[in-house]
Design an enzyme around this catalytic site. Structure first.
Site, short mmCIF file in Angstrom:
data_model
loop_
_atom_site.label_atom_id
_atom_site.label_comp_id
_atom_site.label_asym_id
_atom_site.label_seq_id
_atom_site.Cartn_x
_atom_site.Cartn_y
_atom_site.Cartn_z
N CYS A 162 47.03 34.51 43.99
CA CYS A 162 47.53 35.80 44.56
C CYS A 162 48.02 36.67 43.68
O CYS A 162 48.31 37.77 44.22
CB CYS A 162 48.04 35.35 45.99
SG CYS A 162 47.31 33.96 47.00
N HIS A 294 54.07 41.41 49.69
CA HIS A 294 52.88 40.52 49.31
C HIS A 294 52.24 40.35 50.76
O HIS A 294 50.92 40.30 50.95
CB HIS A 294 53.32 39.20 48.79
CG HIS A 294 52.11 38.42 48.52
ND1 HIS A 294 51.16 38.48 47.73
CD2 HIS A 294 51.93 37.20 48.85
CE1 HIS A 294 50.33 37.58 47.48
NE2 HIS A 294 50.59 36.49 48.56
N GLU A 305 59.31 36.06 52.56
CA GLU A 305 59.35 37.27 51.96
C GLU A 305 60.43 38.36 52.47
O GLU A 305 61.16 38.95 51.58
CB GLU A 305 58.02 38.32 51.84
CG GLU A 305 57.90 39.55 51.15
CD GLU A 305 56.33 40.02 50.95
OE1 GLU A 305 55.55 39.66 51.42
OE2 GLU A 305 56.39 40.86 49.85
N LYS A 326 47.36 44.56 53.28
CA LYS A 326 46.34 43.47 53.43
C LYS A 326 45.63 43.42 54.81
O LYS A 326 44.51 43.11 54.97
CB LYS A 326 46.96 42.11 53.29
CG LYS A 326 47.11 41.94 51.71
CD LYS A 326 47.61 40.46 51.49
CE LYS A 326 47.59 40.05 49.94
NZ LYS A 326 48.99 40.53 49.30
N HIS A 331 43.04 40.13 51.90
CA HIS A 331 43.48 39.62 50.78
C HIS A 331 42.56 39.37 49.71
O HIS A 331 41.52 38.32 49.80
CB HIS A 331 44.14 38.18 51.43
CG HIS A 331 45.14 37.62 50.24
ND1 HIS A 331 45.11 37.89 48.72
CD2 HIS A 331 46.32 36.88 50.53
CE1 HIS A 331 46.17 37.14 48.33
NE2 HIS A 331 46.84 36.68 49.00
N PHE A 390 50.10 31.09 45.62
CA PHE A 390 50.08 29.61 45.87
C PHE A 390 50.55 28.89 44.50
O PHE A 390 50.01 29.50 43.40
CB PHE A 390 48.64 29.18 46.21
CG PHE A 390 48.36 29.05 47.50
CD1 PHE A 390 49.10 29.63 48.67
CD2 PHE A 390 46.96 28.85 48.21
CE1 PHE A 390 48.84 29.55 49.92
CE2 PHE A 390 46.72 28.98 49.47
CZ PHE A 390 47.81 29.24 50.28
#
Lengths: 403, 88
Positions: A162, A294, A305, A326, A331, A390
């Protein structure tokens, strides 16, 4: 060190097939997420996604070339063409050896893999299309952009899940800043919205069946998207000399690794990347007016976050606007940072803060100003764009207008 | 049924099945979120069922994960074709 600016932008994503349409959707808080449509989609447990619609590859590529392009390459090529056009460029403005291309992707030619596996496993065929390998290789998008524009300099693909796009853009920024190259095309591209691609994601049990609601208490997972974003990076000096449009200055970039868990994010790793980007940019926390989060809409990311932003910005976190786009475009995994950078350019150039749509209930664990549901008009001095992947690989960009 | 579930959970938790009791929780066994997802996958594969579970909202899926015995009872209901409280 040289100052680096963005002079062109291009995209294709679930919101629109270009930058202007994407800006309009972000300003209007419109969602591009809907029912997934592709073969066997009825066998999916998660039936929604941010699919690119209305895109006709035949309108962009000759038949003979098209056979070589997986959708993730097609998306990258059309975004790169728009980026070059918006930079006012019909060709590279300098020596081809002094220009490069860095693209991010997580899945590479995932649609091609899906088709080839379907042929040999499901249909029992013993042969796949001869271009299966050149279509599926993760560097295909970068290589075809280089061919499209005759780029002879440093070119490669980065794959950090990501965070791929932010790593790509950040590295390109560093290479222009250091003088290794004079200009770069950089961004990311992804197309995993096919039966095999989505089944893999279903296995992890992190996707929402009913919508992406970042920072809401009711959030229950991520929603996949697809598309690409590509940017033209040049030195401020060269851009001014040729009278190029200047969309933003990239001020700083930082990367970090959690070295913790393969899927769970860490406050410390995220915070180190945010702090690193501020330090690299020479910006103080109270100069940051907007953060493109994010913000995946998973239980873990949004809580972690929020903590990381508070940890680094301190009391300035009470005033910064934070949004997760997103919720609108889904995403895009390896392409997500590139599309999200557009929200940063929208904030800097048009003083419009893209909202976090689908917000329905505050979460005390995410106590930031997340610009709920409706875009806001606000002047901002500088912005950050977060990407936490990830595998615990984080990449944060800092940008401002040129002063 | 309960023995098979016990075996599956023991395997994922790297324990001997004889150490496990129905009252034990999955947390006690040190199963993290990925371990839990693996347990559910193994249960689905062995019983030919589909378990409603979203790692973002483990309590909202209607599949009781509060103890090994609860998991066994929830699987039994699914095998019998009875719906869980809500579909994930």
């Amino acid at each position: 060190m040289r100052r680096v600016v963005i002079t062109g932008a291009g995209t294709i994503n679930a919101l629109a097939l270009d930058v202007a349409g994407t800006y309009a959707a972000m300003r209007d808080g419109r969602s591009g997420i809907g029912p997934l449509e592709f073969p066997d989609a009825d066998r999916l447990l998660i039936g929604i996604g941010g699919q690119v619609r209305g895109f006709d590859p035949a309108a962009h590529f000759e038949g003979s070339k098209r056979a070589l392009y997986d959708p993730f390459t097609q998306f990258a090529l059309v975004a790169a063409r728009e980026a070059m056009a918006s930079a006012g460029l019909e060709a590279l403005p300098g020596a081809a050896e002094r220009w490069g291309c860095i693209m991010g992707t997580a899945g590479g030619g995932n649609a091609t893999v899906n088709e080839a596996f379907r042929a040999v496993f499901a249909e029992g065929r013993n042969r796949v299309h001869p271009f299966t390998v050149p279509r599926l290789m993760p560097n295909a998008a970068c290589s075809h952009i280089a061919m499209d524009w005759g780029i002879f300099g440093p070119s490669f693909t980065v794959s950090t899940a990501c965070a791929s796009s932010n790593h790509a853009i950040g590295l390109a920024f560093q290479m222009v800043r250091s003088g290794m190259v004079d200009g770069m095309l950089a961004g990311g591209s992804e197309s995993m919205l096919n039966f095999g691609g989505l089944k893999a994601w279903e296995g992890l049990r992190v996707m929402s069946p009913d919508g992406c609601r970042p920072f809401s208490r009711t959030r229950n997972g991520m929603v996949q998207g697809e598309g690409a974003g590509v940017f033209v990076l040049e030195t401020l000096e060269a851009a001014q000399a040729r009278g190029a449009p200047i969309l933003a200055e990239i001020r700083g970039f930082a990367m970090s690794s959690d070295a913790g868990d393969i899927v769970m994010p860490s406050v410390d790793g995220a915070a180190r990347a945010i702090r690193g980007a501020l330090d690299d940019a020479g910006l103080a926390p109270d100069q940051i007016g907007y953060i493109n989060a994010h913000g995946t809409g998973t239980a873990a990311n949004d809580r972690i976050e929020s903590l990381a932003i508070r940890q680094v910005l301190g009391s300035a976190a009470d005033r910064v606007m934070v949004s997760a786009t997103k919720a609108m475009h889904g995403h895009l995994i390896g392409g997500t940072g590139a599309v999200e950078l557009l929200a940063c350019l929208l904030a800097l150039n048009e003083s419009i803060i893209a909202p976090t749509i689908n917000f329905d209930e505050p979460d005390p664990d995410c106590d930031l100003d997340i610009v709920p549901n409706v875009a806001r008009r606000a002047e901002v001095e500088a912005v950050l764009s977060n990407a936490f992947a990830f595998g615990g690989l984080n990449a944060v960009l800092a940008l401002s207008s040129v002063k | 049924m309960q023995d098979r579930i016990l075996d599956i959970i023991a395997r994922e938790a790297l324990r001997d099945p004889s150490e496990l009791t129905p009252e034990m929780t999955l947390e006690e066994l040190g199963l993290d979120s990925l371990g839990l997802v693996e347990v559910i996958f193994a249960i689905e594969e062995s019983f030919g069922i589909s378990v409603p579970f979203n790692a973002n909202a483990p309590d909202a899926s209607g599949f009781d994960l509060s103890s090994i015995g609860a998991v066994a009872r929830a699987v039994e209901r699914l095998v019998m074709g009875q719906p869980t409280a809500q579909v994930a």
